[in-house]
Motif scaffolding. Structure first.
Motif, PDB file in Angstrom:
ATOM      1  N   GLU A   1       0.828  -1.209   0.000  1.00 52.25           N
ATOM      2  CA  GLU A   1       0.000   0.000   0.000  1.00 52.25           C
ATOM      3  C   GLU A   1       0.868   1.268   0.000  1.00 52.25           C
ATOM      4  O   GLU A   1       0.545   2.249  -0.658  1.00 52.25           O
ATOM      5  CB  GLU A   1      -0.942   0.018   1.209  1.00 52.25           C
TER       6      GLU A   1
ATOM      7  N   TRP B   1      -5.720  -0.406  -7.951  1.00 54.03           N
ATOM      8  CA  TRP B   1      -5.176  -0.355  -6.594  1.00 54.03           C
ATOM      9  C   TRP B   1      -5.241  -1.719  -5.944  1.00 54.03           C
ATOM     10  O   TRP B   1      -6.269  -2.368  -6.041  1.00 54.03           O
ATOM     11  CB  TRP B   1      -5.949   0.652  -5.744  1.00 54.03           C
ATOM     12  N   PRO B   2      -4.217  -2.183  -5.259  1.00 56.40           N
ATOM     13  CA  PRO B   2      -2.850  -1.691  -5.164  1.00 56.40           C
ATOM     14  C   PRO B   2      -1.877  -2.501  -6.023  1.00 56.40           C
ATOM     15  O   PRO B   2      -0.694  -2.574  -5.709  1.00 56.40           O
ATOM     16  CB  PRO B   2      -2.530  -1.886  -3.689  1.00 56.40           C
TER      17      PRO B   2
END
Length: 169
Positions: A26, A80-81
Motif C-alpha cells: 500500500e 489499486w494496489p
C-alpha cells in the motif's frame, strides 16, 4: 535483486526492472499514485498544477529546482494496489533529450505484511534520425535511469524521502 533487460520493440526502447521493497504494498502504491498526498513527487517537493475540468487522469508538475520543465503524467491504468500505468512527457522550450515520451507499467505483488515486489516495464520513444550508436547509448542511459528510479522508490518507501534524497541527490 535487480535485473534489467533492454530491447527495441514497437519503435521504443524497452527496459524491465524488478526489485523487492521492504515496505507494505500500500505504501509503495501510494508513492506511485499522483492523486495521493503521499505521492513520491509531492513528497520530494514538486508543485502540481491545476488541470482543466475534463482532464481526468492527467497530472502536470514542476520541480522547483528546474521550474522551466513541466512534467505531464497521463495515468492509463489504475488497479489499486496491484498495478498502475502512465505515460510521461515533458513541456519545455528546449529539447531535453532524445526521449519524446515514455510509458511506465508498474506491477506490485505483496510478499508479506512489510514487503512487496515491484516490476517496472518502461518503454521510451526516441526522436527519429538518431544514429545506431546514439540509440545504443540511449538504451544504456534508459537502463541506468530505470534502475536508479526503482531503487530510489524502494528506499523512499522503506526509509522515507529524506533518506532517499541523501542517497539519490
Amino acid at each position: 535483486m535487480n535485473f534489467a533487460r533492454q530491447l527495441q520493440s514497437e519503435g521504443a526502447v524497452k527496459v524491465e526492472v524488478e526489485q523487492t521493497a521492504d515496505a507494505p504494498i500500500e505504501r509503495l502504491f501510494e508513492l506511485l499514485d499522483f492523486s495521493a498526498p503521499g505521492n513520491a513527487f509531492r513528497e520530494r517537493g514538486f508543485l502540481f498544477l491545476q488541470e482543466p475540468v475534463g482532464c481526468m487522469g492527467r497530472f502536470r508538475a514542476t520541480n522547483p529546482v528546474n521550474p522551466d520543465i513541466v512534467y505531464v503524467f497521463d495515468v492509463i491504468d489504475f488497479q489499486w494496489p496491484s498495478s498502475i500505468s502512465l505515460e510521461t512527457r515533458f513541456e519545455s522550450d528546449e529539447p531535453l533529450s532524445a526521449v519524446i515520451k515514455n510509458r511506465r507499467d508498474y506491477t506490485l505483488t505483496s510478499t508479506g505484511p512489510d514487503s512487496c515486489r515491484i516490476n517496472l516495464v518502461e518503454r521510451s520513444w526516441l526522436k527519429s534520425g538518431l544514429s545506431h550508436k546514439s540509440v545504443r547509448m540511449e538504451h544504456a542511459m534508459r537502463t541506468l535511469s530505470v534502475q536508479l528510479h526503482i531503487t530510489r522508490l524502494c528506499v523512499h518507501a522503506a526509509l522515507g524521502v529524506d533518506e532517499a534524497d541523501k542517497l539519490f541527490p
